[in-house]
Design an enzyme around this catalytic site. Structure first.
Site, short mmCIF file in Angstrom:
data_model
loop_
_atom_site.label_atom_id
_atom_site.label_comp_id
_atom_site.label_asym_id
_atom_site.label_seq_id
_atom_site.Cartn_x
_atom_site.Cartn_y
_atom_site.Cartn_z
N ARG A 20 -3.61 3.42 -13.60
CA ARG A 20 -2.61 2.65 -12.85
C ARG A 20 -3.33 1.66 -11.92
NH1 ARG A 20 0.25 3.78 -7.55
NH2 ARG A 20 1.75 2.06 -7.56
N GLU A 58 0.74 8.66 -7.32
CA GLU A 58 -0.38 8.77 -6.37
C GLU A 58 -0.32 10.13 -5.70
OE1 GLU A 58 -0.82 5.80 -3.29
OE2 GLU A 58 -0.42 4.17 -4.69
N TYR A 84 1.82 12.62 -0.67
CA TYR A 84 0.55 13.15 -0.19
C TYR A 84 0.71 14.39 0.68
CZ TYR A 84 -1.74 8.84 -1.72
OH TYR A 84 -2.24 7.81 -2.48
N ASN A 128 4.87 8.46 -5.10
CA ASN A 128 3.60 8.68 -4.40
C ASN A 128 3.86 9.69 -3.30
OD1 ASN A 128 2.72 6.60 -5.98
ND2 ASN A 128 2.45 5.13 -4.30
N HIS A 166 1.48 -4.79 -5.14
CA HIS A 166 0.97 -3.76 -4.24
C HIS A 166 0.57 -4.47 -2.94
CE1 HIS A 166 -0.78 0.55 -4.35
NE2 HIS A 166 -0.96 0.13 -3.11
N GLU A 202 5.65 1.32 -3.24
CA GLU A 202 6.03 1.78 -1.90
C GLU A 202 6.63 0.69 -1.02
OE1 GLU A 202 2.72 3.70 0.03
OE2 GLU A 202 2.68 5.33 -1.41
C1 FCB Z 1 -0.59 4.78 -0.42
C2 FCB Z 1 -0.91 3.41 -0.98
C3 FCB Z 1 -2.30 3.29 -1.55
C4 FCB Z 1 -3.31 4.03 -0.70
C5 FCB Z 1 -2.86 5.44 -0.47
C6 FCB Z 1 -3.86 6.27 0.33
O1 FCB Z 1 0.40 4.66 0.56
O2 FCB Z 1 0.01 3.07 -1.99
O3 FCB Z 1 -2.60 1.93 -1.68
O4 FCB Z 1 -3.50 3.36 0.48
O5 FCB Z 1 -1.63 5.46 0.21
#
Ligand code: FCB
Length: 456
Positions: free
Chosen positions: A78, A361, A305, A303, A122, A167
């Protein structure tokens, strides 16, 4: 006792990057200036004073990077296209050399059986369009649709998975309200305006994609698909007190529902609009916009985390919310390590759509170092990826249609306002020489891919 967690055949194991974070060559081969060039060149914006001028020098080293992907066994890669490389002034004249760069990259990936998953935006808007108001200007959405149409016409058939945006939430808030991302605006009153124009541009691009597909020549293989990538993080209230619960509902609304609801239900969430309206913040919605925004797409990228824990905060005049730390350990950026975020984020999306989902992500920031033996021993990243992938497996067992998982990131890169300080890569980047070194996590991920699963 270890257990084998096997993924469905054809599961897309991937890694992700973004143009500004890796390419460098910011001013080469006719590329125009982007808002990230302008922002990073402004003193005081980036924690360590670095820029994306060179970044990972991927623009010159892309063949080497593809070779790393092949060696790792990646099924999909990607990445994003830098709009100002294609249209240096944002619209008008095409820069053929910019287009050729991506064409070569896509051809190489396809040759090696690595599925390109390409994001059109992006966050690197051509500066020329920012000079005309950027995303605050409705016209930018139409310029985006032209750019998208051009890309679909030239490269559409070569790419199985297209995403319009990455995002929009982060671009809206960090870029336009907090101001720690390009274009560095601190104008919360424009939040919904920026968000609406980003979504509108998505809808217009989807329309352009369908128009292009309908007169594209016959292709072998499955037809290219289009979707969008959203930041979807689960939100939890800090306590059961009604005001924390309300604050939490708003925070979830502003991040997740503000984008999911117009995309999948053709309306903005009423409670979020009401909250913003009290503060004088409105979305400039015109008749027909929401129909465009909610036109059917083919997949959704998520995405995720971590999670966010929200508490009522009367001092925050816009959100009325602040985030408090969770009980778990945190990564180098201070994000709580919370593997259930994968399942919870997928469930948030599932409440809106039964489309195929991808984790586009997920990854961990560490202060990685090269040991005296030359090894980068990122055991914490391996543990993070293993635990999150195990939850992805659980999600599939529970019937969620998860088709792929992309590690952020293929290689250490320019991490926006943190600069080169935050390392997320499977490959270590020596920024002085641009040399890439396989971290232990890269070796580990190669085994996961080869086994199509985990020993857990
Ligand atoms: C996300 C972004 C990516 C990177 C990661 C850590 O929010 O899409 O570009 O910065 O976090």
């Amino acid at each position: 006792m270890s257990q084998e967690l096997r993924f469905p055949p054809g599961f897309l194991w991937g890694a992700a990057t973004a143009a500004y974070q890796i390419e460098g060559a910011w001013h080469e081969d006719g590329k125009g200036e982007s808002i990230w060039d302008r922002f990073a060149h402004t003193p005081g914006t980036i924690a360590d004073g670095t820029t994306g001028d060179v970044a990972c020098d991927h623009y010159h080293r892309w063949e080497e990077d593809v070779a790393h992907m092949v060696a790792m066994g990646l099924k999909s890669y990607r990445f994003s296209i830098a709009w100002p490389r294609i249209l240096p002034a944002g619209s008008g004249a095409l820069n053929q050399r910019g287009l050729d760069f991506y064409r070569r990259l896509i051809e190489a990936l396809n040759r090696h059986g690595i599925i390109p998953n390409v994001t059109l935006y992006h966050w690197d808007l051509p500066q020329a369009l920012q000079d005309r108001g950027g995303w605050a200007n409705r016209d930018t959405a139409f310029r985006f649709a032209e750019y998208a149409a051009l890309i679909f016409r030239r490269l559409g058939a070569e790419v199985p998975l297209w995403a319009t945006h990455n995002e929009p939430f982060v671009h809206v808030y960090n870029g336009h309200a907090i101001g720690d991302h390009a274009p560095g605006r601190r104008n919360p009153w424009q939040l919904l305006r920026i968000g609406h124009h980003l979504l509108l541009s998505h809808g217009l691009a989807v329309e352009a994609f369908r128009a292009e597909a309908s007169h594209a020549s016959t292709l072998d293989g499955p037809a290219p698909q289009i979707g969008i990538v959203l930041a979807i993080w689960p939100h939890h209230p800090a306590s059961t007190r009604p005001r924390d619960v309300r604050a939490n509902r708003f925070a979830d609304g502003a991040m997740n529902r503000l984008f999911l609801e117009p995309l999948f239900r053709g309306r903005y969430p009423a409670d979020v609009l009401r909250h913003f309206a009290w503060r004088g913040i409105r979305a400039p919605v015109r008749p027909g916009d929401l129909e465009l925004i909610s036109a059917p797409i083919d997949f959704l990228g998520l995405n995720t985390y971590s999670r966010l824990i929200n508490q009522y905060d009367p001092l925050n005049l816009i959100s009325g919310t602040r985030q408090v730390p969770g009980p778990g350990p945190v990564d180098a950026i201070g994000r709580e390590i919370y593997p259930p975020c994968i399942l919870e984020a997928l469930r948030i999306a599932r409440a809106y759509t039964s489309l195929p989902l991808y984790i586009t992500e997920n990854g961990l920031a560490c202060h990685d170092v090269v040991g005296s033996d030359g090894v980068v021993d990122d055991a914490a990243r391996i543990a993070y990826l293993r635990d999150h992938i195990a939850v992805a497996h659980q999600a599939i067992q529970k019937g969620i249609d998860l088709r792929g998982y992309y590690v952020w990131s293929l290689l250490d890169n320019f991490e926006w306002s943190y600069g080169q300080r935050m390392r997320f890569g499977l490959l270590y980047t020596d920024f002085a020489t641009s040399r890439r070194i396989w971290k232990r996590s890269a070796h580990w991920y190669r085994e996961v891919i080869a086994r199509n699963g985990l020993l857990h």
